[in-house]
Design a protein around this motif. Structure first.
Motif, PDB file in Angstrom:
ATOM      1  N   LEU A  75     -29.255  53.648  24.184  1.00 27.95           N
ATOM      2  CA  LEU A  75     -27.868  53.460  23.766  1.00 27.95           C
ATOM      3  C   LEU A  75     -27.242  54.792  23.377  1.00 27.95           C
ATOM      4  N   TRP A  76     -27.980  55.620  22.647  1.00 31.12           N
ATOM      5  CA  TRP A  76     -27.458  56.932  22.238  1.00 31.12           C
ATOM      6  C   TRP A  76     -27.166  57.797  23.457  1.00 31.12           C
ATOM      7  N   TRP A  77     -28.093  57.845  24.413  1.00 28.55           N
ATOM      8  CA  TRP A  77     -27.916  58.700  25.592  1.00 28.55           C
ATOM      9  C   TRP A  77     -26.707  58.265  26.407  1.00 28.55           C
ATOM     10  N   VAL A  78     -26.575  56.964  26.630  1.00 31.49           N
ATOM     11  CA  VAL A  78     -25.463  56.446  27.426  1.00 31.49           C
ATOM     12  C   VAL A  78     -24.130  56.698  26.720  1.00 31.49           C
ATOM     13  N   ASP A  79     -24.087  56.473  25.408  1.00 28.13           N
ATOM     14  CA  ASP A  79     -22.852  56.652  24.661  1.00 28.13           C
ATOM     15  C   ASP A  79     -22.387  58.101  24.690  1.00 28.13           C
ATOM     16  N   LYS A  80     -23.339  59.039  24.747  1.00 25.68           N
ATOM     17  CA  LYS A  80     -22.992  60.462  24.730  1.00 25.68           C
ATOM     18  C   LYS A  80     -22.688  61.024  26.116  1.00 25.68           C
ATOM     19  N   ASN A  81     -23.188  60.391  27.157  1.00 28.09           N
ATOM     20  CA  ASN A  81     -23.116  61.001  28.484  1.00 28.09           C
ATOM     21  C   ASN A  81     -22.280  60.266  29.516  1.00 28.09           C
ATOM     22  N   SER A  82     -21.772  59.082  29.185  1.00 22.97           N
ATOM     23  CA  SER A  82     -20.992  58.323  30.163  1.00 22.97           C
ATOM     24  C   SER A  82     -19.504  58.615  30.026  1.00 22.97           C
ATOM     25  N   GLU A  83     -18.785  58.405  31.120  1.00 22.82           N
ATOM     26  CA  GLU A  83     -17.334  58.555  31.118  1.00 22.82           C
ATOM     27  C   GLU A  83     -16.724  57.214  30.724  1.00 22.82           C
ATOM     28  N   LEU A  84     -16.208  57.099  29.515  1.00 25.21           N
ATOM     29  CA  LEU A  84     -15.787  55.818  28.946  1.00 25.21           C
ATOM     30  C   LEU A  84     -14.283  55.632  29.154  1.00 25.21           C
ATOM     31  N   VAL A  85     -13.904  55.101  30.332  1.00 27.92           N
ATOM     32  CA  VAL A  85     -12.481  55.033  30.681  1.00 27.92           C
ATOM     33  C   VAL A  85     -12.015  53.663  31.165  1.00 27.92           C
ATOM     34  N   LYS A  86     -12.895  52.766  31.554  1.00 23.05           N
ATOM     35  CA  LYS A  86     -12.496  51.506  32.167  1.00 23.05           C
ATOM     36  C   LYS A  86     -12.302  50.411  31.128  1.00 23.05           C
ATOM     37  N   ASP A  87     -11.406  49.440  31.446  1.00 17.38           N
ATOM     38  CA  ASP A  87     -11.311  48.258  30.593  1.00 17.38           C
ATOM     39  C   ASP A  87     -11.969  47.080  31.302  1.00 17.38           C
ATOM     40  N   GLU A  88     -12.079  45.934  30.590  1.00 19.73           N
ATOM     41  CA  GLU A  88     -12.851  44.818  31.126  1.00 19.73           C
ATOM     42  C   GLU A  88     -12.254  44.209  32.386  1.00 19.73           C
ATOM     43  N   TYR A  89     -10.950  44.418  32.619  1.00 18.15           N
ATOM     44  CA  TYR A  89     -10.324  43.858  33.816  1.00 18.15           C
ATOM     45  C   TYR A  89     -10.648  44.660  35.078  1.00 18.15           C
ATOM     46  N   GLU A  90     -11.342  45.779  34.906  1.00 20.03           N
ATOM     47  CA  GLU A  90     -11.828  46.539  36.056  1.00 20.03           C
ATOM     48  C   GLU A  90     -13.251  46.131  36.432  1.00 20.03           C
ATOM     49  N   MET A  91     -13.729  45.054  35.848  1.00 26.12           N
ATOM     50  CA  MET A  91     -15.050  44.531  36.160  1.00 26.12           C
ATOM     51  C   MET A  91     -15.088  44.011  37.602  1.00 26.12           C
ATOM     52  N   THR A  92     -16.213  44.235  38.289  1.00 25.99           N
ATOM     53  CA  THR A  92     -16.437  43.686  39.624  1.00 25.99           C
ATOM     54  C   THR A  92     -17.651  42.769  39.573  1.00 25.99           C
ATOM     55  N   TRP A  93     -17.889  42.049  40.663  1.00 27.47           N
ATOM     56  CA  TRP A  93     -19.024  41.115  40.635  1.00 27.47           C
ATOM     57  C   TRP A  93     -20.351  41.861  40.547  1.00 27.47           C
ATOM     58  N   LYS A  94     -20.431  43.028  41.149  1.00 27.17           N
ATOM     59  CA  LYS A  94     -21.672  43.803  41.068  1.00 27.17           C
ATOM     60  C   LYS A  94     -21.916  44.287  39.640  1.00 27.17           C
ATOM     61  N   LYS A  95     -20.856  44.744  38.990  1.00 28.62           N
ATOM     62  CA  LYS A  95     -20.993  45.218  37.611  1.00 28.62           C
ATOM     63  C   LYS A  95     -21.313  44.060  36.672  1.00 28.62           C
TER      64      LYS A  95
ATOM     65  N   THR B   5     -26.271  44.895  26.535  1.00 29.00           N
ATOM     66  CA  THR B   5     -25.099  44.676  27.382  1.00 29.00           C
ATOM     67  C   THR B   5     -24.034  45.745  27.138  1.00 29.00           C
ATOM     68  N   ILE B   6     -23.875  46.171  25.884  1.00 28.09           N
ATOM     69  CA  ILE B   6     -22.942  47.265  25.609  1.00 28.09           C
ATOM     70  C   ILE B   6     -23.457  48.555  26.237  1.00 28.09           C
ATOM     71  N   THR B   7     -24.756  48.792  26.150  1.00 29.90           N
ATOM     72  CA  THR B   7     -25.353  49.968  26.784  1.00 29.90           C
ATOM     73  C   THR B   7     -25.073  49.968  28.282  1.00 29.90           C
ATOM     74  N   ALA B   8     -25.295  48.834  28.930  1.00 29.42           N
ATOM     75  CA  ALA B   8     -25.073  48.728  30.375  1.00 29.42           C
ATOM     76  C   ALA B   8     -23.607  48.936  30.724  1.00 29.42           C
ATOM     77  N   ALA B   9     -22.702  48.386  29.906  1.00 28.94           N
ATOM     78  CA  ALA B   9     -21.274  48.541  30.171  1.00 28.94           C
ATOM     79  C   ALA B   9     -20.823  49.990  29.977  1.00 28.94           C
ATOM     80  N   LEU B  10     -21.343  50.647  28.953  1.00 25.89           N
ATOM     81  CA  LEU B  10     -21.017  52.060  28.750  1.00 25.89           C
ATOM     82  C   LEU B  10     -21.521  52.899  29.921  1.00 25.89           C
ATOM     83  N   TYR B  11     -22.713  52.585  30.416  1.00 22.75           N
ATOM     84  CA  TYR B  11     -23.281  53.294  31.559  1.00 22.75           C
ATOM     85  C   TYR B  11     -22.367  53.170  32.772  1.00 22.75           C
ATOM     86  N   LEU B  12     -21.721  52.011  32.917  1.00 21.59           N
ATOM     87  CA  LEU B  12     -20.819  51.783  34.049  1.00 21.59           C
ATOM     88  C   LEU B  12     -19.446  52.409  33.842  1.00 21.59           C
TER      89      LEU B  12
END
Length: 267
Positions: free
Chosen positions: A128-148, A170-177
């Motif tokens: 969780l720490w690594w993803v939170d520090k290294n991901s580009e956090l720009v999308k909102d939930e309406y940009e979700m796709t079926w793969k994501k 799940t938050i970790t996975a979403a931040l990664y995306l």
């Protein structure tokens, strides 16, 4: 179970169900560390009802909007961003539901231990720490796709392992995306509604088919305390998450995991 134990366990359930620190771990620990008796099936149902009520009432506007759009997409064939999001939430529930049916007994027997909890608490905390520090956090939930959504659903299924944390993984996975912290948390909380409903229904069916005696005073305590604490937790978590990030929860997980390893080593 005493009323103090019921109050304490319900408080734990409510505060940890939606924080990325694992509610299942905290509910297992009192029996493993303090020697408390297992809270039992009926109490599990009660705290599930409390936390489910909290997330539904907190997100009542979103829930009504999503349900209305979802029904409209089936009856009138009308599709919009709410109906799409509703279908994606349903899709994200499938992996955890299948894993629950296939692996629940195995996990109950072999993975509900303090050693497993200590390990997963640290490992997934660092992730969780690594993803939170290294991901580009720009999308909102309406940009979700079926793969994501499916990816998040697989992450949610992994939370069956005690100590992982459903909201945490799940938050970790979403931040990664690339989703923002707020969007990741909101989608995680909305994902929790169908899976908590399924889990609570399963436990409730088992309870109805058993001959377990029910103490309605203890169950009422579980429902009310878990509801209030979960509602407060959701409110403040969403208010503070953008400014404080995930670091405080990571630190907590590392300290908890280290403390568990120390206790297990000298116990």
């Amino acid at each position: 179970m005493t009323y103090f134990e019921a109050f304490f366990l319900a408080l734990l359930q409510g505060f940890t169900e939606f924080l990325p620190i694992s509610s299942s771990a905290h509910l297992i620990l009192p029996s493993a560390v303090l020697g408390w008796p297992d809270q039992g099936l009926a109490f599990d149902v009660a705290v599930h009802v409390g936390t489910l009520a909290a997330v539904i009432i907190y997100f009542r506007k979103e829930v009504v909007s999503l349900l209305t759009a979802w029904v409209g997409s089936m009856v009138k064939k009308e599709h919009n961003k709410e109906s799409k999001l509703a279908w994606l939430i349903i899709l994200s529930t499938i992996p955890a539901a299948l894993c629950g049916l296939l692996f629940k007994d195995f996990i109950e027997v072999y993975l509900r231990s303090a050693w497993v909890i200590a390990t997963t608490t640290i490992v997934f905390g660092l992730l969780l720490w690594w993803v939170d520090k290294n991901s580009e956090l720009v999308k909102d939930e309406y940009e979700m796709t079926w793969k994501k959504a499916l990816f998040l659903g697989i992450a949610q299924a992994m939370a069956m392992i005690p100590g992982t944390s459903r909201s945490g993984i799940t938050i970790t996975a979403a931040l990664y995306l690339g989703f923002t912290r707020e969007a990741a948390a909101r989608f995680s909380f909305l994902m929790s509604i169908p899976i908590i409903t399924l889990a609570g229904s399963y436990l409730g069916l088992k309870l109805a088919m058993s001959d377990i005696s029910i103490n309605f005073g203890l169950l009422s305590t579980g429902v009310v305390v878990s509801f209030i604490s979960a509602y407060i937790c959701i409110h403040f978590f969403l208010k503070l998450i953008s400014s404080m990030g995930m670091t405080p929860f990571v630190i907590y997980r590392l300290l908890l995991g280290a403390g568990l390893f120390a206790w297990l080593s000298f116990a």
